[in-house]
Enzyme design. Structure first.
Site, short mmCIF file in Angstrom:
data_model
loop_
_atom_site.label_atom_id
_atom_site.label_comp_id
_atom_site.label_asym_id
_atom_site.label_seq_id
_atom_site.Cartn_x
_atom_site.Cartn_y
_atom_site.Cartn_z
N SER A 117 28.17 6.74 40.89
CA SER A 117 29.05 5.82 41.60
C SER A 117 30.03 6.55 42.50
O SER A 117 30.55 7.61 42.13
CB SER A 117 29.84 4.98 40.59
N TYR A 141 35.41 3.14 33.62
CA TYR A 141 34.05 3.07 34.14
C TYR A 141 33.73 4.27 35.02
O TYR A 141 32.71 4.95 34.83
CB TYR A 141 33.82 1.78 34.94
N LYS A 145 31.01 7.77 34.62
CA LYS A 145 30.03 8.30 35.57
C LYS A 145 30.29 9.77 35.87
O LYS A 145 29.35 10.58 35.94
CB LYS A 145 30.05 7.46 36.86
#
Length: 348
Positions: A117, A141, A145
């Site tokens: 991401s 989040y 990643k």
């Protein structure tokens, strides 16, 4: 070539699967169906289960010994949810990715494409980034990643596996042939919220209006999901030419679009304009960024083909078809008794 796609019954994974099929690449889909939908995997070999289930991974490779690469799209992705449940996000996105990689190594997998991401970056003052920009994730989040990328780099340095991290920007749209699209009826991203506001005849909330952008709203690099999918096809064809055991490539349009500009483009497409109201930032929100896309063009021979208006149109077309396409558990649980008319009235 045959490829396994973990998370291949989700929005992005299923679109990648169809792009692969169109290019003559056979796909095997693994998905837990926690957020994915079986209907989106139609026409592909399908296994329901968890990426951390070693026995299932072993069975897939035993039944498909010619799998030459794996695309790992399986993840939880909602930023506010990650703020509320970091334990769940680290378990799903990091711990299970580690287990999955161990199972791949045991089965001789030498090529892994990891869905990463652009949220991992700290943008420059002009809000642009490239693959050498500072890594500074601002939500649980995004940190899952970044941690996963670092973990995979360590593994690739020691084990017979090469890893390509494709850092996604903000996907919109649907398969132009309308075979797959966003499975959620209430998506949390800006375009999904605009479609919901349009359907319900209510204003769209612009969450955060004091960002350091040209109009105060957040900025994003919106990439058509079909462009995103074809980038994976290009990556599969050029995987063995990529430099080093680990490579990172940004996948974006190369253009920054603010939320206000997205709404203006949306209102040019629909019959009746959606009004905007200003609201506070959500937990985990950032100003955003857009990419300089030179590495993708240089290493993959790829660049985005669809513009933002086409992404909006395809999103609206899919929204009108979604309830017909997805007749399983989602509809039983979420569909209202008297479904609203979501026919071609979306489009101007």
């Amino acid at each position: 070539m045959k490829v396994m796609i973990a998370g291949g019954a989700g929005y992005i994974g299923s679109t990648i699967a169809y792009a692969c099929s169109d290019a003559g690449i056979t796909t095997v889909i693994l998905d837990s169906l926690i957020t994915g939908r079986r209907e989106l995997a139609a026409g592909h070999a399908f296994y329901q289960g968890d990426i951390a289930d070693g026995e299932l991974i072993d069975r897939i490779f035993a039944e498909h010994p010619d799998i030459g690469a794996v695309i790992h799209c399986a993840a939880l992705i909602v930023v506010p949810d990650s703020v509320a449940d970091p334990v769940g996000y680290y378990r799903a996105n990091v711990t299970k990715s580690l287990d999955f990689t161990a199972h791949l190594l045991r089965n001789g997998c030498a090529r892994l494409i990891f869905s990463s991401s652009a949220a991992i970056y700290r943008a420059r003052e002009d809000l642009s980034v490239d693959e050498d920009s500072a890594i500074d994730p601002q939500s649980p989040y995004a940190r899952t990643k970044a941690v996963s990328e670092a973990m995979l780099a360590d593994i690739a340095a020691a084990e017979p596996i090469r890893v390509l991290s494709l850092r996604y920007f903000n996907p919109i749209g649907a398969d132009p042939k309308m075979r797959t699209g966003l499975q959620l009826r209430r998506p949390t991203h800006a375009l999904g919220k605009m479609i919901q506001a349009y359907d319900e005849g209510v204003p769209f909330q612009i969450t955060g209006t004091d960002w350091p952008t040209r109009d105060g709203s957040g900025i994003r690099d919106y990439i058509h999901v079909w462009d995103l999918a074809t980038a994976h096809v290009a990556a599969l064809s050029r995987f063995d030419t990529l430099p080093g055991p680990v490579t990172a490539i940004n996948l974006g349009s190369g253009t920054g679009t603010t939320v206000r500009e997205l709404l203006a483009a949306f209102n040019q497409v629909v019959e009746h304009p959606v009004e905007a109201v200003e609201a506070a930032r959500r937990p985990g929100d950032v100003a955003g960024a857009y990419t300089r896309a030179g590495r993708a063009e240089r290493l993959l021979g790829w660049q985005a083909q669809y513009d933002i208006t086409e992404g909006i149109r395809h999103s609206l077309q899919w929204a009108a078809l979604r309830d017909e396409m997805l007749r399983g558990e989602m509809l039983r649980e979420q569909m209202p008794v008297s479904p609203p008319d979501v026919s071609s009235r979306h489009l101007a």
